[in-house]
Write a protein that holds these residues in place. Structure first.
Motif, PDB file in Angstrom:
ATOM      1  N   GLY A 128       0.777  -1.234   0.000  1.00 33.79           N
ATOM      2  CA  GLY A 128       0.000   0.000   0.000  1.00 33.79           C
ATOM      3  C   GLY A 128       0.807   1.281   0.000  1.00 33.79           C
ATOM      4  O   GLY A 128       0.258   2.355   0.267  1.00 33.79           O
ATOM      5  N   LEU A 129       2.100   1.212  -0.322  1.00 33.68           N
ATOM      6  CA  LEU A 129       2.938   2.406  -0.347  1.00 33.68           C
ATOM      7  C   LEU A 129       3.358   2.736  -1.771  1.00 33.68           C
ATOM      8  O   LEU A 129       3.550   1.844  -2.594  1.00 33.68           O
ATOM      9  CB  LEU A 129       4.186   2.197   0.507  1.00 33.68           C
ATOM     10  N   LYS A 130       3.516   4.017  -2.043  1.00 38.52           N
ATOM     11  CA  LYS A 130       4.018   4.457  -3.345  1.00 38.52           C
ATOM     12  C   LYS A 130       5.438   4.952  -3.171  1.00 38.52           C
ATOM     13  O   LYS A 130       5.678   5.958  -2.484  1.00 38.52           O
ATOM     14  CB  LYS A 130       3.156   5.577  -3.918  1.00 38.52           C
ATOM     15  N   PRO A 131       6.422   4.274  -3.753  1.00 42.16           N
ATOM     16  CA  PRO A 131       7.817   4.719  -3.634  1.00 42.16           C
ATOM     17  C   PRO A 131       8.035   6.066  -4.310  1.00 42.16           C
ATOM     18  O   PRO A 131       7.296   6.450  -5.227  1.00 42.16           O
ATOM     19  CB  PRO A 131       8.604   3.620  -4.344  1.00 42.16           C
ATOM     20  N   VAL A 132       9.060   6.766  -3.854  1.00 47.35           N
ATOM     21  CA  VAL A 132       9.407   8.038  -4.491  1.00 47.35           C
ATOM     22  C   VAL A 132      10.444   7.841  -5.581  1.00 47.35           C
ATOM     23  O   VAL A 132      10.700   8.750  -6.379  1.00 47.35           O
ATOM     24  CB  VAL A 132       9.922   9.056  -3.448  1.00 47.35           C
ATOM     25  N   GLY A 133      11.052   6.651  -5.633  1.00 46.27           N
ATOM     26  CA  GLY A 133      12.048   6.375  -6.662  1.00 46.27           C
ATOM     27  C   GLY A 133      12.155   4.889  -6.918  1.00 46.27           C
ATOM     28  O   GLY A 133      11.951   4.074  -6.010  1.00 46.27           O
ATOM     29  N   ALA A 134      12.438   4.516  -8.162  1.00 46.02           N
ATOM     30  CA  ALA A 134      12.568   3.100  -8.536  1.00 46.02           C
ATOM     31  C   ALA A 134      13.470   2.994  -9.756  1.00 46.02           C
ATOM     32  O   ALA A 134      13.769   3.993 -10.420  1.00 46.02           O
ATOM     33  CB  ALA A 134      11.201   2.493  -8.837  1.00 46.02           C
ATOM     34  N   LEU A 135      13.890   1.758 -10.046  1.00 43.82           N
ATOM     35  CA  LEU A 135      14.740   1.504 -11.204  1.00 43.82           C
ATOM     36  C   LEU A 135      13.902   1.148 -12.429  1.00 43.82           C
ATOM     37  O   LEU A 135      12.806   0.588 -12.302  1.00 43.82           O
ATOM     38  CB  LEU A 135      15.693   0.343 -10.908  1.00 43.82           C
ATOM     39  N   ALA A 136      14.437   1.448 -13.594  1.00 43.48           N
ATOM     40  CA  ALA A 136      13.832   0.931 -14.823  1.00 43.48           C
ATOM     41  C   ALA A 136      13.959  -0.592 -14.812  1.00 43.48           C
ATOM     42  O   ALA A 136      14.936  -1.151 -14.318  1.00 43.48           O
ATOM     43  CB  ALA A 136      14.542   1.509 -16.045  1.00 43.48           C
ATOM     44  N   SER A 137      12.957  -1.266 -15.325  1.00 45.79           N
ATOM     45  CA  SER A 137      12.912  -2.724 -15.275  1.00 45.79           C
ATOM     46  C   SER A 137      13.962  -3.348 -16.182  1.00 45.79           C
ATOM     47  O   SER A 137      14.513  -2.701 -17.079  1.00 45.79           O
ATOM     48  CB  SER A 137      11.528  -3.222 -15.696  1.00 45.79           C
ATOM     49  N   ARG A 138      14.231  -4.621 -15.935  1.00 49.25           N
ATOM     50  CA  ARG A 138      15.180  -5.367 -16.756  1.00 49.25           C
ATOM     51  C   ARG A 138      14.697  -5.397 -18.204  1.00 49.25           C
ATOM     52  O   ARG A 138      13.590  -5.828 -18.492  1.00 49.25           O
ATOM     53  CB  ARG A 138      15.307  -6.788 -16.214  1.00 49.25           C
ATOM     54  N   GLY A 139      15.511  -4.913 -19.117  1.00 47.82           N
ATOM     55  CA  GLY A 139      15.153  -4.912 -20.527  1.00 47.82           C
ATOM     56  C   GLY A 139      14.181  -3.812 -20.918  1.00 47.82           C
ATOM     57  O   GLY A 139      13.717  -3.769 -22.043  1.00 47.82           O
TER      58      GLY A 139
ATOM     59  N   ALA B  26       9.703   8.547 -10.022  1.00 45.28           N
ATOM     60  CA  ALA B  26      10.998   9.028 -10.506  1.00 45.28           C
ATOM     61  C   ALA B  26      11.940   7.852 -10.704  1.00 45.28           C
ATOM     62  O   ALA B  26      12.065   6.989  -9.829  1.00 45.28           O
ATOM     63  CB  ALA B  26      11.592  10.013  -9.508  1.00 45.28           C
ATOM     64  N   LEU B  27      12.586   7.786 -11.861  1.00 47.02           N
ATOM     65  CA  LEU B  27      13.554   6.726 -12.128  1.00 47.02           C
ATOM     66  C   LEU B  27      14.910   7.123 -11.554  1.00 47.02           C
ATOM     67  O   LEU B  27      15.368   8.258 -11.738  1.00 47.02           O
ATOM     68  CB  LEU B  27      13.671   6.470 -13.625  1.00 47.02           C
ATOM     69  N   VAL B  28      15.543   6.179 -10.855  1.00 47.58           N
ATOM     70  CA  VAL B  28      16.832   6.453 -10.202  1.00 47.58           C
ATOM     71  C   VAL B  28      17.909   5.511 -10.706  1.00 47.58           C
ATOM     72  O   VAL B  28      18.819   5.141  -9.977  1.00 47.58           O
ATOM     73  CB  VAL B  28      16.695   6.373  -8.669  1.00 47.58           C
ATOM     74  N   GLY B  29      17.803   5.132 -11.979  1.00 46.79           N
ATOM     75  CA  GLY B  29      18.806   4.272 -12.580  1.00 46.79           C
ATOM     76  C   GLY B  29      18.203   3.035 -13.210  1.00 46.79           C
ATOM     77  O   GLY B  29      16.988   2.951 -13.416  1.00 46.79           O
ATOM     78  N   THR B  30      19.072   2.093 -13.533  1.00 50.11           N
ATOM     79  CA  THR B  30      18.648   0.831 -14.127  1.00 50.11           C
ATOM     80  C   THR B  30      19.027  -0.311 -13.193  1.00 50.11           C
ATOM     81  O   THR B  30      19.759  -0.120 -12.212  1.00 50.11           O
ATOM     82  CB  THR B  30      19.331   0.613 -15.489  1.00 50.11           C
ATOM     83  N   VAL B  31      18.562  -1.515 -13.525  1.00 47.10           N
ATOM     84  CA  VAL B  31      18.900  -2.689 -12.718  1.00 47.10           C
ATOM     85  C   VAL B  31      20.414  -2.863 -12.645  1.00 47.10           C
ATOM     86  O   VAL B  31      20.959  -3.225 -11.599  1.00 47.10           O
ATOM     87  CB  VAL B  31      18.228  -3.948 -13.302  1.00 47.10           C
ATOM     88  N   ARG B  32      21.089  -2.586 -13.741  1.00 39.38           N
ATOM     89  CA  ARG B  32      22.545  -2.751 -13.784  1.00 39.38           C
ATOM     90  C   ARG B  32      23.296  -1.590 -13.129  1.00 39.38           C
ATOM     91  O   ARG B  32      24.422  -1.766 -12.660  1.00 39.38           O
ATOM     92  CB  ARG B  32      23.008  -2.905 -15.234  1.00 39.38           C
ATOM     93  N   GLU B  33      22.679  -0.413 -13.077  1.00 31.56           N
ATOM     94  CA  GLU B  33      23.431   0.756 -12.609  1.00 31.56           C
ATOM     95  C   GLU B  33      22.521   1.766 -11.908  1.00 31.56           C
ATOM     96  O   GLU B  33      22.020   2.702 -12.524  1.00 31.56           O
ATOM     97  CB  GLU B  33      24.142   1.422 -13.787  1.00 31.56           C
ATOM     98  N   PRO B  34      22.325   1.613 -10.582  1.00 28.99           N
ATOM     99  CA  PRO B  34      21.611   2.646  -9.826  1.00 28.99           C
ATOM    100  C   PRO B  34      22.379   3.965  -9.864  1.00 28.99           C
ATOM    101  O   PRO B  34      23.610   3.972  -9.859  1.00 28.99           O
ATOM    102  CB  PRO B  34      21.576   2.064  -8.402  1.00 28.99           C
ATOM    103  N   ASN B  35      21.641   5.067  -9.896  1.00 24.70           N
ATOM    104  CA  ASN B  35      22.241   6.396  -9.961  1.00 24.70           C
ATOM    105  C   ASN B  35      22.212   7.016  -8.565  1.00 24.70           C
ATOM    106  O   ASN B  35      21.152   7.403  -8.060  1.00 24.70           O
ATOM    107  CB  ASN B  35      21.461   7.262 -10.950  1.00 24.70           C
ATOM    108  N   LEU B  36      23.374   7.109  -7.928  1.00 27.61           N
ATOM    109  CA  LEU B  36      23.443   7.581  -6.546  1.00 27.61           C
ATOM    110  C   LEU B  36      22.935   9.017  -6.395  1.00 27.61           C
ATOM    111  O   LEU B  36      22.252   9.342  -5.418  1.00 27.61           O
ATOM    112  CB  LEU B  36      24.875   7.470  -6.027  1.00 27.61           C
TER     113      LEU B  36
END
Length: 309
Positions: A67-78, A94-104
């Protein structure tokens, strides 16, 4: 002799009420302080986080299911966005990177109270993330039961009761649906990439769900115990991925195009499942990448629609 009170009675009553409320708030906060066991040791978390960043499909599924909405997540695999099946629960994130490379920098910009990361996160990245906010990496790997992973995230979010309810809902549905499954039926789950097909291990999340329904795994899938999937199978070896039913998962348009081209080949048409018209295309984000309560319900939807009597 009488002394006048230093506080008027009304002000004293108001002060006392505020003091009681403050103590109650403190007690609630202290009661909510907890220690979460993670892959990198104990992590202490206070209260109920409101700004959550998720680094992985499983963490996003868990957060949304609670029941929570995150403020940031990664783009999905592929993909270039979060998994489509979660968007109706989370909306735009808000996107904060990809599965391979989170953006600090992008993660820091969201000012998270807690970061929920996927298994397999490196210690180096964990240490960097922990400087931003308490970071929870569940114990185990991609073969860990989804229920354990959900409970770990739920403890971090102060939502353990909700997690137990979600798990009980899936258990109840499996019990009911298993009664309607065909007997002695073998199924395989194949991820079709642009480079070709890979059969998914039957010991992963989806395989465990299918087995809990009484369905039999493909023989090759059952032997894969230390990695998520097989190597790329040539069309000549595609029969190793055969079954009474085949669920074919793709992650992107390129994978879909490769599957369309392969399905026209004689080797594909010789498959038992293909000859029986029992090949089913499914969402690769759910069937070969995600896990959790919401993913489980979608998989059970697909199985019920396809196989239930």
């Amino acid at each position: 002799m009488r002394f006048a009170p230093s506080f008027p009675a009304r002000r004293l009553t108001t002060f006392a009420a505020a003091l009681v409320a403050g103590l109650a708030f403190s007690a609630t906060t202290l009661a909510a302080e907890r220690t979460v066991q993670t892959a990198f040791g104990e992590v202490k978390i206070d209260g109920t986080p409101s700004r959550v960043v998720t680094l992985g499909e499983n963490a996003l599924d868990a957060t949304a299911s609670l029941g929570l909405k995150p403020v940031g997540a990664l783009a999905s695999r592929g993909g270039t966005d979060i998994p489509a099946y979660l968007k109706d629960k989370t909306g735009t994130i808000a996107l904060v990177g990809t599965v391979r490379e989170p953006n600090l920098e992008a993660i820091l910009a969201q000012q998270p109270d807690v970061i929920l990361a996927a298994t397999g996160l490196t210690k180096e990245m964990y240490e960097k993330l922990s400087l931003i906010a308490p970071t929870v990496v569940p114990v185990g790997d991609s073969f860990a039961p989804w229920q354990d992973t959900l409970r770990s995230y739920a403890q971090a979010l102060n939502k353990t009761e909700e997690a137990d309810k979600r798990i009980a809902e899936v258990d109840a549905r499996i019990t009911e649906l298993a009664k309607r499954m065909p007997a002695d039926t073998t199924v395989s789950v194949v991820r079709w990439n642009p480079q070709g097909p890979q059969i998914m291990s039957s010991h992963l999340f989806v395989g465990a769900l299918l087995k809990s329904l009484g369905l039999k795994p493909n023989a090759l899938a059952e032997t894969i115990k230390d990695r998520p999937h097989s190597d790329i199978l040539s069309l000549e070896n595609l029969n190793k991925a055969d079954g009474d039913w085949m669920f074919l998962a793709t992650l992107n348009p390129e994978g879909k195009k490769a599957l369309e081209d392969a399905s026209k080949q004689p080797a594909f048409k010789r498959l038992k499942a293909a000859q029986a018209d029992q090949v089913v295309s499914v969402d690769g984000q759910i069937w070969s990448s995600s896990s959790g309560y919401l993913a489980a319900q979608r998989i059970l939807d697909d199985v019920e629609k396809t196989l239930a009597k």
